[in-house]
Write a protein that holds these residues in place. Structure first.
Motif, PDB file in Angstrom:
ATOM      1  N   ALA A  36       0.855  -1.188   0.000  1.00  0.00           N
ATOM      2  CA  ALA A  36       0.000   0.000   0.000  1.00  0.00           C
ATOM      3  C   ALA A  36       0.888   1.233   0.000  1.00  0.00           C
ATOM      4  N   PHE A  37       0.451   2.247  -0.704  1.00  0.00           N
ATOM      5  CA  PHE A  37       1.166   3.522  -0.772  1.00  0.00           C
ATOM      6  C   PHE A  37       0.294   4.582  -0.110  1.00  0.00           C
ATOM      7  N   ILE A  38       0.888   5.312   0.826  1.00  0.00           N
ATOM      8  CA  ILE A  38       0.162   6.340   1.563  1.00  0.00           C
ATOM      9  C   ILE A  38       0.983   7.625   1.505  1.00  0.00           C
ATOM     10  N   GLY A  39       0.366   8.686   1.033  1.00  0.00           N
ATOM     11  CA  GLY A  39       1.041   9.978   0.981  1.00  0.00           C
ATOM     12  C   GLY A  39       0.953  10.670   2.326  1.00  0.00           C
ATOM     13  N   GLY A  40       2.046  11.297   2.738  1.00  0.00           N
ATOM     14  CA  GLY A  40       2.088  11.997   4.019  1.00  0.00           C
ATOM     15  C   GLY A  40       2.488  13.449   3.847  1.00  0.00           C
ATOM     16  N   LEU A  41       2.065  14.276   4.775  1.00  0.00           N
ATOM     17  CA  LEU A  41       2.311  15.710   4.710  1.00  0.00           C
ATOM     18  C   LEU A  41       3.786  16.065   4.893  1.00  0.00           C
ATOM     19  N   ASN A  42       4.414  15.449   5.886  1.00  0.00           N
ATOM     20  CA  ASN A  42       5.825  15.707   6.175  1.00  0.00           C
ATOM     21  C   ASN A  42       6.386  14.505   6.924  1.00  0.00           C
ATOM     22  N   GLU A  43       7.669  14.537   7.237  1.00  0.00           N
ATOM     23  CA  GLU A  43       8.302  13.378   7.866  1.00  0.00           C
ATOM     24  C   GLU A  43       7.711  13.069   9.241  1.00  0.00           C
ATOM     25  N   HIS A  44       7.414  14.096  10.017  1.00  0.00           N
ATOM     26  CA  HIS A  44       6.847  13.892  11.357  1.00  0.00           C
ATOM     27  C   HIS A  44       5.487  13.180  11.264  1.00  0.00           C
ATOM     28  N   VAL A  45       4.617  13.670  10.396  1.00  0.00           N
ATOM     29  CA  VAL A  45       3.293  13.050  10.219  1.00  0.00           C
ATOM     30  C   VAL A  45       3.448  11.628   9.679  1.00  0.00           C
ATOM     31  N   ALA A  46       4.361  11.443   8.715  1.00  0.00           N
ATOM     32  CA  ALA A  46       4.570  10.117   8.139  1.00  0.00           C
ATOM     33  C   ALA A  46       5.025   9.111   9.205  1.00  0.00           C
ATOM     34  N   LYS A  47       5.952   9.531  10.058  1.00  0.00           N
ATOM     35  CA  LYS A  47       6.415   8.622  11.125  1.00  0.00           C
ATOM     36  C   LYS A  47       5.304   8.316  12.116  1.00  0.00           C
ATOM     37  N   ASP A  48       4.480   9.308  12.436  1.00  0.00           N
ATOM     38  CA  ASP A  48       3.356   9.070  13.347  1.00  0.00           C
ATOM     39  C   ASP A  48       2.380   8.060  12.745  1.00  0.00           C
ATOM     40  N   ARG A  51       4.040   4.541  12.718  1.00  0.00           N
ATOM     41  CA  ARG A  51       4.029   3.923  14.063  1.00  0.00           C
ATOM     42  C   ARG A  51       2.627   3.444  14.439  1.00  0.00           C
ATOM     43  N   ALA A  52       1.623   4.241  14.113  1.00  0.00           N
ATOM     44  CA  ALA A  52       0.244   3.862  14.435  1.00  0.00           C
ATOM     45  C   ALA A  52      -0.156   2.595  13.679  1.00  0.00           C
ATOM     46  N   ILE A  53       0.232   2.502  12.410  1.00  0.00           N
ATOM     47  CA  ILE A  53      -0.054   1.307  11.609  1.00  0.00           C
ATOM     48  C   ILE A  53       0.626   0.088  12.222  1.00  0.00           C
ATOM     49  N   MET A  54       1.878   0.250  12.619  1.00  0.00           N
ATOM     50  CA  MET A  54       2.621  -0.861  13.209  1.00  0.00           C
ATOM     51  C   MET A  54       2.036  -1.252  14.566  1.00  0.00           C
ATOM     52  N   ASP A  55       1.651  -0.267  15.379  1.00  0.00           N
ATOM     53  CA  ASP A  55       1.057  -0.556  16.689  1.00  0.00           C
ATOM     54  C   ASP A  55      -0.224  -1.372  16.559  1.00  0.00           C
ATOM     55  N   LYS A  56      -0.982  -1.130  15.494  1.00  0.00           N
ATOM     56  CA  LYS A  56      -2.236  -1.866  15.255  1.00  0.00           C
ATOM     57  C   LYS A  56      -1.994  -3.198  14.556  1.00  0.00           C
ATOM     58  N   LYS A  57      -0.724  -3.505  14.251  1.00  0.00           N
ATOM     59  CA  LYS A  57      -0.341  -4.736  13.549  1.00  0.00           C
ATOM     60  C   LYS A  57      -1.041  -4.851  12.193  1.00  0.00           C
ATOM     61  N   LEU A  58      -1.152  -3.698  11.516  1.00  0.00           N
ATOM     62  CA  LEU A  58      -1.750  -3.686  10.194  1.00  0.00           C
ATOM     63  C   LEU A  58      -0.710  -3.831   9.086  1.00  0.00           C
ATOM     64  N   VAL A  88       3.806   0.405   2.512  1.00  0.00           N
ATOM     65  CA  VAL A  88       3.337  -0.486   3.565  1.00  0.00           C
ATOM     66  C   VAL A  88       3.197  -1.903   3.015  1.00  0.00           C
ATOM     67  N   LYS A  89       3.835  -2.879   3.689  1.00  0.00           N
ATOM     68  CA  LYS A  89       3.701  -4.272   3.306  1.00  0.00           C
ATOM     69  C   LYS A  89       2.759  -4.962   4.287  1.00  0.00           C
ATOM     70  N   THR A  90       1.696  -5.580   3.739  1.00  0.00           N
ATOM     71  CA  THR A  90       0.664  -6.146   4.592  1.00  0.00           C
ATOM     72  C   THR A  90      -0.053  -7.291   3.883  1.00  0.00           C
ATOM     73  N   ARG A  91      -1.011  -7.871   4.572  1.00  0.00           N
ATOM     74  CA  ARG A  91      -1.897  -8.866   3.963  1.00  0.00           C
ATOM     75  C   ARG A  91      -2.958  -8.123   3.145  1.00  0.00           C
ATOM     76  N   THR A  92      -3.328  -8.682   2.031  1.00  0.00           N
ATOM     77  CA  THR A  92      -4.383  -8.085   1.211  1.00  0.00           C
ATOM     78  C   THR A  92      -5.684  -8.001   2.011  1.00  0.00           C
ATOM     79  N   SER A  93      -5.924  -8.969   2.855  1.00  0.00           N
ATOM     80  CA  SER A  93      -7.158  -8.970   3.649  1.00  0.00           C
ATOM     81  C   SER A  93      -7.214  -7.815   4.648  1.00  0.00           C
ATOM     82  N   LYS A  94      -6.090  -7.146   4.896  1.00  0.00           N
ATOM     83  CA  LYS A  94      -6.043  -6.028   5.853  1.00  0.00           C
ATOM     84  C   LYS A  94      -6.167  -4.655   5.181  1.00  0.00           C
ATOM     85  N   ILE A  95      -6.221  -4.611   3.853  1.00  0.00           N
ATOM     86  CA  ILE A  95      -6.227  -3.330   3.150  1.00  0.00           C
ATOM     87  C   ILE A  95      -7.428  -2.464   3.539  1.00  0.00           C
TER      88      ILE A  95
END
Length: 136
Positions: A36-48, A51-58, A88-95
């Motif tokens: 998955a490709f996700i556009g972010g506003l800046n580096e701080h927002v992208a890291k946040d 981290r949130a995606i990783m915390d949710k195990k997505l 983002v590398k993930t399961r298709t079922s999690k998209i």
């Protein structure tokens, strides 16, 4: 009638055959995982967001690519800005869940969230993605 039924059932039967083959041989079933490709506003927002995606195990992993220029239409006007890209590398079922979650935390009104299924890749890496992103 039989030909029409066979044509209609082909995708379903092919999918079942691929799953059975994958289960019996341990071979990768194309499309099981996605990028998955996700556009972010800046580096701080992208890291946040990462981290949130990783915390949710997505996702099994998220790359944060450096700032790049982007041109786009917004409310009828051509705009130019810079963005950070998350890969983002993930399961298709999690998209679907990933997309809903990112939309809920992203500062953009309409964030870029697109995905592509992984057809092939390093089998060990693909297995690692599966081991690190829980199934539904």
């Amino acid at each position: 009638e039989v030909v029409a039924l066979a044509v209609l059932l082909y995708p379903l039967l092919r999918g079942l055959a691929l799953r059975l083959h994958s289960a019996l041989t341990g071979a990768y079933m194309p499309g099981t995982h996605s990028v998955a490709f996700i556009g972010g506003l800046n580096e701080h927002v992208a890291k946040d967001i990462a981290r949130a995606i990783m915390d949710k195990k997505l996702a099994a992993s998220v790359n944060i690519l450096p700032e790049s220029s982007t041109l786009y239409f917004w409310k009828g006007e051509l705009e130019e800005s810079t963005e950070i890209l998350l890969v983002v590398k993930t399961r298709t079922s999690k998209i679907g869940e990933l997309s809903n979650y990112v939309r809920s935390i992203h500062p953009f009104e309409i964030p870029e969230i697109i995905s592509l299924p992984i057809d092939q890749g390093n089998p060990l890496y693909l297995r690692w993605i599966g081991e690190n992103v829980p199934q539904d």
